[in-house]
Motif scaffolding. Structure first.
Motif, short mmCIF file in Angstrom:
data_model
loop_
_atom_site.label_atom_id
_atom_site.label_comp_id
_atom_site.label_asym_id
_atom_site.label_seq_id
_atom_site.Cartn_x
_atom_site.Cartn_y
_atom_site.Cartn_z
N THR A 46 41.06 34.72 52.01
CA THR A 46 42.25 34.61 51.16
C THR A 46 41.94 34.35 49.69
OG1 THR A 46 42.48 32.25 51.68
CG2 THR A 46 43.73 33.81 53.05
N ASP A 47 40.74 33.89 49.37
CA ASP A 47 40.36 33.61 47.98
C ASP A 47 39.82 34.90 47.36
OD1 ASP A 47 39.28 32.87 45.56
OD2 ASP A 47 38.05 31.25 46.37
N PRO A 48 40.49 35.46 46.35
CA PRO A 48 40.04 36.73 45.77
C PRO A 48 38.58 36.72 45.31
CG PRO A 48 42.23 36.19 44.96
CD PRO A 48 41.75 34.98 45.73
N ALA A 49 38.11 35.57 44.80
CA ALA A 49 36.73 35.49 44.32
C ALA A 49 35.74 35.67 45.46
CB ALA A 49 36.49 34.16 43.62
N ARG A 50 36.13 35.24 46.67
CA ARG A 50 35.25 35.40 47.82
C ARG A 50 35.48 36.73 48.52
NH1 ARG A 50 34.93 30.11 51.52
NH2 ARG A 50 33.00 31.17 52.18
N VAL A 51 36.71 37.17 48.61
CA VAL A 51 37.02 38.44 49.29
C VAL A 51 36.25 39.59 48.65
CG1 VAL A 51 38.83 40.11 49.82
CG2 VAL A 51 39.27 37.67 50.11
N PHE A 55 34.22 42.26 50.81
CA PHE A 55 35.16 43.31 51.20
C PHE A 55 35.56 44.15 50.00
CE2 PHE A 55 39.50 44.29 53.26
CZ PHE A 55 38.97 45.36 53.97
N LEU A 56 36.66 43.81 49.35
CA LEU A 56 37.19 44.58 48.23
C LEU A 56 37.85 43.64 47.22
CD1 LEU A 56 39.02 47.38 50.27
CD2 LEU A 56 37.00 47.73 48.85
N PRO A 57 37.95 44.06 45.96
CA PRO A 57 38.73 43.27 45.00
C PRO A 57 40.17 43.11 45.46
CG PRO A 57 37.35 44.85 43.85
CD PRO A 57 37.25 45.19 45.31
N LEU A 58 40.69 41.90 45.36
CA LEU A 58 42.03 41.55 45.84
C LEU A 58 42.85 40.98 44.70
CD1 LEU A 58 44.09 40.86 48.14
CD2 LEU A 58 42.84 38.71 48.43
N THR A 59 44.05 41.52 44.50
CA THR A 59 44.94 41.03 43.44
C THR A 59 46.35 40.88 44.00
OG1 THR A 59 45.38 43.31 42.72
CG2 THR A 59 43.61 42.12 41.59
N GLY A 60 47.20 40.22 43.21
CA GLY A 60 48.60 40.11 43.58
C GLY A 60 49.15 38.71 43.43
N ASP A 61 50.36 38.54 43.87
CA ASP A 61 51.04 37.25 43.89
C ASP A 61 50.77 36.64 45.26
OD1 ASP A 61 52.68 35.08 43.56
OD2 ASP A 61 54.56 36.21 43.71
N LEU A 62 49.62 35.98 45.38
CA LEU A 62 49.07 35.62 46.69
C LEU A 62 49.67 34.32 47.22
CD1 LEU A 62 45.37 36.61 45.96
CD2 LEU A 62 47.21 38.00 46.92
N ARG A 63 50.89 34.45 47.70
CA ARG A 63 51.62 33.34 48.32
C ARG A 63 52.62 33.94 49.28
NH1 ARG A 63 56.64 33.46 46.20
NH2 ARG A 63 56.87 34.62 44.26
N PHE A 68 50.22 41.68 47.78
CA PHE A 68 48.79 41.79 47.52
C PHE A 68 48.41 43.26 47.42
CE2 PHE A 68 49.08 42.53 52.00
CZ PHE A 68 48.06 43.43 52.28
N GLN A 69 47.25 43.50 46.82
CA GLN A 69 46.70 44.85 46.75
C GLN A 69 45.18 44.76 46.87
OE1 GLN A 69 48.32 47.98 46.51
NE2 GLN A 69 46.25 48.63 47.04
N LEU A 70 44.63 45.52 47.81
CA LEU A 70 43.19 45.68 47.93
C LEU A 70 42.80 46.93 47.16
CD1 LEU A 70 42.84 44.86 51.71
CD2 LEU A 70 41.80 43.54 49.86
N GLU A 71 41.85 46.82 46.24
CA GLU A 71 41.49 47.93 45.38
C GLU A 71 41.01 49.13 46.20
OE1 GLU A 71 37.91 48.56 42.34
OE2 GLU A 71 39.40 47.11 41.61
N GLY A 72 41.64 50.27 45.96
CA GLY A 72 41.26 51.49 46.67
C GLY A 72 41.65 51.51 48.13
N ASN A 73 42.50 50.57 48.54
CA ASN A 73 42.88 50.46 49.94
C ASN A 73 44.35 50.11 50.01
OD1 ASN A 73 42.91 49.31 52.83
ND2 ASN A 73 40.77 49.95 52.63
N ALA A 74 44.77 49.43 51.06
CA ALA A 74 46.18 49.14 51.27
C ALA A 74 46.65 47.90 50.51
CB ALA A 74 46.46 48.95 52.76
#
Length: 210
Positions: A46-51, A55-63, A68-74
């Protein structure tokens, strides 16, 4: 060198057909144990810095209630976020639901992932072959991360020849699980396996999956 056989065996796989208020569904279930606390596993997924490290870069309003958005994915909506035990999100569309449950004894954690889609999307239990190998790859990457085997570029590592060999074994494993579940015909399984190989192990597609 990746121990492909043992990593494949470490994952428990199931395929289910069921019925909800919205109609018939197909669900893939994966389980794997990690030598880490529930809190550590939760943080790693769940922590973008670790994900982004496994895995993939993770962004969004994570609550809960955010997206959320996984870069190049769903991407999707965060339906439930009950730290550190339960995460439920839409994944790529409102009717595609992914649920992650963590249970542990303090020393290790059982990670369970369920991905459910309507029968209209999956067509049959063979639809498991379109997502199961991808989730297998994610569970493998998380295992390598906890083992300290961190790839400099997780995306490149996932596309390596060795990873594709793992994916080819995963396609075979999921084909067997679908067959044993009785949720698809042999023809449906064979067709889905060909598509899955082209997606997850393109360099090996058309070759042996042993």
């Amino acid at each position: 060198m990746l121990d492909i056989a043992n990593h494949l065996k470490a994952i428990h796989r199931e395929v289910r057909r069921g019925t909800t208020s919205g109609g018939e569904t197909v669900t893939v279930v994966l389980r794997r144990r990690y030598d880490a606390t529930v809190e550590d596993v939760w943080d790693a997924v769940t922590d973008p810095a670790r994900v982004r490290r496994w895995f993939l870069p993770l962004t969004g309003d994570l609550r809960e209630g955010g997206s959320f958005q996984l870069e190049g994915n769903a991407g999707g909506e965060i339906l439930t976020c009950d730290a550190p035990r339960l995460l439920k999100v839409t994944f790529g569309g409102p009717s595609s639901i992914v649920e992650v449950r963590l249970t542990g004894d303090g020393e290790s954690t059982d990670f369970q992932l369920e991905h459910t889609v309507p029968i209209e999307i999956a067509q049959s239990g063979a639809g498991a072959l379109f997502v199961g190998p991808g989730w297998d790859g994610a569970l493998l990457a998380l295992a390598l991360y906890f083992a300290g085997e961190i790839a400099e570029d997780p995306v490149a590592a996932a596309n390596s020849r060795e990873s594709q060999e793992f994916c080819a074994g995963s396609v075979q494993a999921w084909s067997t699980v679908v067959e044993d579940s009785g949720t698809a015909t042999a023809e449906e399984i064979s067709a889905a396996a060909q598509v899955s190989m082209a997606q997850f192990a393109p360099d090996l597609a058309g070759g042996p999956t042993e």
